[in-house]
Design an enzyme around this catalytic site. Structure first.
Site, PDB file in Angstrom:
ATOM      1  N   SER A 110       0.825  -1.207   0.000  1.00  0.00           N
ATOM      2  CA  SER A 110       0.000   0.000   0.000  1.00  0.00           C
ATOM      3  C   SER A 110       0.859   1.257   0.000  1.00  0.00           C
ATOM      4  CB  SER A 110      -0.943  -0.002   1.209  1.00  0.00           C
ATOM      5  OG  SER A 110      -0.202   0.002   2.418  1.00  0.00           O
ATOM      6  N   ASN A 111       0.230   2.367  -0.304  1.00  0.00           N
ATOM      7  CA  ASN A 111       0.929   3.643  -0.384  1.00  0.00           C
ATOM      8  C   ASN A 111       1.405   4.110   0.985  1.00  0.00           C
ATOM      9  OD1 ASN A 111       0.781   6.898  -0.523  1.00  0.00           O
ATOM     10  ND2 ASN A 111       1.277   6.060  -2.539  1.00  0.00           N
ATOM     11  N   SER A 112       2.465   4.888   0.996  1.00  0.00           N
ATOM     12  CA  SER A 112       3.043   5.368   2.252  1.00  0.00           C
ATOM     13  C   SER A 112       2.067   6.221   3.058  1.00  0.00           C
ATOM     14  CB  SER A 112       4.308   6.178   1.968  1.00  0.00           C
ATOM     15  OG  SER A 112       4.008   7.310   1.157  1.00  0.00           O
ATOM     16  N   CYS A 113       1.076   6.833   2.385  1.00  0.00           N
ATOM     17  CA  CYS A 113       0.134   7.688   3.105  1.00  0.00           C
ATOM     18  C   CYS A 113      -0.690   6.903   4.114  1.00  0.00           C
ATOM     19  CB  CYS A 113      -0.777   8.424   2.126  1.00  0.00           C
ATOM     20  SG  CYS A 113      -2.029   7.407   1.309  1.00  0.00           S
ATOM     21  N   THR A 165       0.907   1.379  -5.744  1.00  0.00           N
ATOM     22  CA  THR A 165       1.890   2.276  -6.344  1.00  0.00           C
ATOM     23  C   THR A 165       2.951   1.525  -7.137  1.00  0.00           C
ATOM     24  OG1 THR A 165       1.557   3.786  -4.475  1.00  0.00           O
ATOM     25  CG2 THR A 165       3.498   4.152  -5.847  1.00  0.00           C
TER      26      THR A 165
END
Length: 328
Positions: A110-113, A165
Site C-alpha cells: 500500500s501507499n506510504s500515506c 503504487t
C-alpha cells in the site's frame, strides 16, 4: 498528475472568486455544486448508489485535497467509532486503555500515506504480506485479526488498495469485505489511481465488492484531467465522520445546519476552510464529456500495452509484473 485547459480555467475562476467554503452559508454555490459533481462522478464511475447524496441513506461524497487526506479522515473516523463502540460494551475500561489497544491493517504494497495515517492517528497499522501477485486477501487479514483479538487488541480499520503504487495490483475487496463485516472492522478502499477505470465497462471487475465497503477515495488529478489538488471521497454513512469531527463553535453555526441536502463539509475533512474545487470538476466534465474522459483512460491503457510489448522484445529489460491500466 494530469491537467487540461478546462481544469485550468476552473482553477483560475475558483481562485478569483476567493471562496472559503467551509459551510453552506459561506457560499451556497460552493457546497451545492460539490454535491452535484460528486453525484455526477458516482454515476460516471458506478460505485454503489448508496454513496450518492441523492440516495435515501446517509451516504455522500466530498472533495478532499489528496488521497492522504481521504485516508486519514477514514482512519480517524473509524478510530472514534471503534472507541465509542468498545467503551459502550466494556464500561470498565477507561478511554486511554481502549485507545492503547487499537490496531489497523493494510498491505505491505500500500501507499506510504496509509502508514502515515496510522502515525497521525496514534494507532499502529500492521502492513500484512501480499501474495506473490502483490494482492492482499481475506485469509491473510483474518489471520492477523484473530491473532490481535486473542492478544486483547481491538481491530479498527483495514485500508485496501485498488492500483498499488508499485505494480498497480488490486486487493481482493470481496474477501476482505467479508472478513471486515464479520469482525465489525471499517473497510476503506484507496483507489487513488485505479478508480478512474471504474468508468469503463471492460474494467467493471474492479468494482466488485464495493457495495460492502465503508468508504472509498479516488484522485481526479490522475486519470480525470483535473489538475492537483482534487481527490474524491465517498462515505457509506457520512454521519460517522460528522459525529467524529464535529467541533461547532458559535461563530460557525447557522440556521440551516443539519438539513440533509445542504451538508457543511467542514465536518467531513481535517481543515476548516476549503477551496472551490468542484468548479474545475464541473467545467472539465461539461467541456470534455463523459465519453471524452472514458476515451482518455482507454488511451492510457492502450499506450501501456504498446510499451509493454516493446519492453518484452528487449532482452535488457524484465517485467516485475504484467502491465495494469497505464502502469508498466
Amino acid at each position: 498528475t494530469s491537467t487540461s485547459y478546462p481544469s485550468i480555467v476552473g482553477e483560475m475562476l475558483a481562485s478569483g472568486f476567493g471562496v472559503i467554503g467551509f459551510s453552506w452559508i459561506c457560499s451556497p454555490a460552493c457546497t451545492e455544486l460539490e454535491v452535484v459533481v460528486m453525484d455526477w462522478l458516482a454515476k460516471f464511475l458506478k460505485p454503489p448508489a448508496h454513496f450518492q447524496h441523492a440516495s435515501d441513506g446517509p451516504g455522500g461524497g466530498v472533495i478532499q485535497g489528496s488521497a492522504s487526506e481521504a485516508v486519514l479522515v477514514a482512519v480517524l473516523a473509524a478510530r472514534e467509532q471503534a472507541v465509542a463502540s468498545y467503551r459502550e460494551s466494556h464500561p470498565e475500561l477507561s478511554e486511554s486503555e481502549v485507545r492503547g489497544r487499537l490496531v489497523a491493517y493494510s498491505s505491505d504494497q500500500s501507499n506510504s500515506c496509509i502508514e502515515k495515517a496510522g502515525v497521525l492517528a496514534a494507532m499502529p497499522i500492521r502492513l500484512l504480506p501480499a501474495g506473490e501477485d502483490f494482492v492482499l486477501r481475506g485469509d491473510t487479514l483474518r489471520g492477523a485479526i484473530e491473532e490481535d483479538v486473542a492478544a486483547g487488541r481491538i481491530p479498527v480499520i483495514c485500508v485496501a488498495t485498488l492500483g498499488t503504487t508499485g505494480t498497480c495490483a488490486y486487493d481482493d475487496i470481496e474477501s476482505l469485505s467479508a472478513v471486515c463485516e464479520e469482525f465489525k472492522v471499517w473497510l476503506h478502499v484507496d483507489a487513488a489511481y485505479a478508480g478512474g477505470a471504474f468508468a469503463l465497462e471492460e474494467c467493471s471487475d474492479l468494482r466488485k465488492g464495493l457495495d460492502r465497503v465503508d468508504s472509498l477515495n479516488f484522485n481526479l488529478h490522475k486519470f480525470m484531467l483535473v489538475n492537483f489538488d482534487c481527490s474524491a471521497m465517498w462515505l457509506r454513512d457520512a454521519n460517522k465522520v460528522v459525529d467524529s469531527f464535529n467541533v461547532d463553535r458559535i461563530y460557525l453555526k447557522h440556521k440551516h445546519e443539519g438539513q440533509s441536502q445542504i451538508p457543511d463539509f467542514r465536518h467531513w475533512q481535517i481543515p476548516l476552510g476549503r477551496r472551490f474545487r468542484a468548479l474545475k470538476v464541473w467545467i472539465t466534465f461539461r467541456t470534455l464529456g463523459a465519453e471524452g474522459l472514458r476515451n482518455h483512460v482507454r488511451k492510457h491503457i492502450e499506450l501501456a500495452k504498446q510499451f509493454e510489448q516493446l519492453v518484452l522484445k528487449d532482452s535488457r529489460f524484465e517485467l516485475v509484473a504484467p502491465s495494469a491500466l497505464g502502469l508498466v
